[in-house]
Enzyme design. Sequence first.
Site, PDB file in Angstrom:
ATOM      1  N   SER A 106       0.791  -1.231   0.000  1.00 34.09           N
ATOM      2  CA  SER A 106       0.000   0.000   0.000  1.00 34.09           C
ATOM      3  C   SER A 106       0.823   1.281   0.000  1.00 34.09           C
ATOM      4  CB  SER A 106      -0.954   0.014   1.193  1.00 34.09           C
ATOM      5  OG  SER A 106      -2.047  -0.856   0.964  1.00 34.09           O
TER       6      SER A 106
ATOM      7  N   LYS B  84       0.130   3.609  -2.757  1.00 28.68           N
ATOM      8  CA  LYS B  84      -0.945   4.600  -2.672  1.00 28.68           C
ATOM      9  C   LYS B  84      -0.398   6.024  -2.620  1.00 28.68           C
ATOM     10  CE  LYS B  84      -4.618   1.781  -0.524  1.00 28.68           C
ATOM     11  NZ  LYS B  84      -4.064   0.439  -0.301  1.00 28.68           N
TER      12      LYS B  84
ATOM     13  N   SER C  30      -6.198   2.705   4.660  1.00 22.49           N
ATOM     14  CA  SER C  30      -5.604   2.050   3.498  1.00 22.49           C
ATOM     15  C   SER C  30      -6.677   1.309   2.690  1.00 22.49           C
ATOM     16  CB  SER C  30      -4.501   1.071   3.928  1.00 22.49           C
ATOM     17  OG  SER C  30      -3.597   0.845   2.878  1.00 22.49           O
TER      18      SER C  30
END
Length: 380
Positions: free
Chosen positions: A91, A94, A149
């Site tokens: 993640s 991101k 997340s």
Amino acid sequence: MTIGFSSRVLVSTCALGVAGVLMITPAAAGPRTGATVPQPSVLYRSGTQVRPLPGAPEVPDVSALSWLVADAGTGDVLAAHDAHRKLPPASTLKTLFALTVLPTLPGGVQHTVRAEELVGVGEGSSLVGVEEGHTYRVADLWRGVFLSSGNDAVHVLASLNGGWHTTVTRMQAKARDLGARDTHVVSPDGYDAPDQVSSAYDLAVFGRAGLRNPDFARYCSTASAQFPGEAGTFGIENTNRLLTGEDGVARYPGLIGIKNGYTSEAGNTLVAAARRGGRTLVVTVMNPQEDGGLTVYEEARGLLDWGFGAAGRVEPVGSLDGLRSAARPSAAAAVAAAATTGQDGESDWPDTGVIAGAAGLGAGALVLALRGKSGRASRD
């Protein structure tokens, strides 16, 4: 969506147009009297790279497969280990998603989620709790991305950005523009996918760039928030333990935040930034090999402590600007920051109609700048 315009919108839009001109105008450069000639980058070498001066603290033992410590202000890399090793990012990818999409989606826009926007969310994904048929502000969805997340929030925002594949293409272009050449995007949410990779170097580049975006900086430093639900709102908390001090991990003094991640392929990953004594450092830690899932935070802590202690005691081993196609003058970031407001992650731009206007003015400014440059060429 309801689209409206105001004088504040026009000011913000014009500011973006000016920012576009500033971004393509080369900064003035001249010889620096007495300046030290920087040594060549060694970041493509394997192993730990550091250039200590007398009195420099010893680099801590770090089990991560790859890591990096850099000065966010100058871009100088103070130390690194296998900085360009290509690994799954989880993640932390991101960060690149936010850098790419945040400028196109004003926080005040409201959107009612459609079923098709949640199709394809990976099994076992982290979720914030986005529900079909519920209306959310874009700012709420961004908090779901940065704090929880939430891959469900990423899917909805990607849909608003033109779709999953369009977002992949734009993320890849953004990475190249920033000089992040190790990154290959397949799934914008960071979910494990064949051939999806990044590196400690690239993720540090993304984290540093994010700190220059006021919305990004605000979201990534938010420890907790309220998220819309069926009956009112419910609380969500940032999963970055260095920021929240949860699960026995002590908060890091001066931590700004940024993004953590985990998948079975990537292991634990983290991009973190902290400020102390007028300096801001950014560190990346990818896949620690020792102990449990909280090791990534303690290894990041050790690297941050070392970086602050090493101020003025190490020579750079490279630069986060080293692979960029062109330098961005700081004035552009100042104009972009001046065009944003809001305390709740919201923008002054009320809807997507303004995005097209901003793009049009920015493009017009670009054409005028290029014409002016062409007309002066014979006189320079």
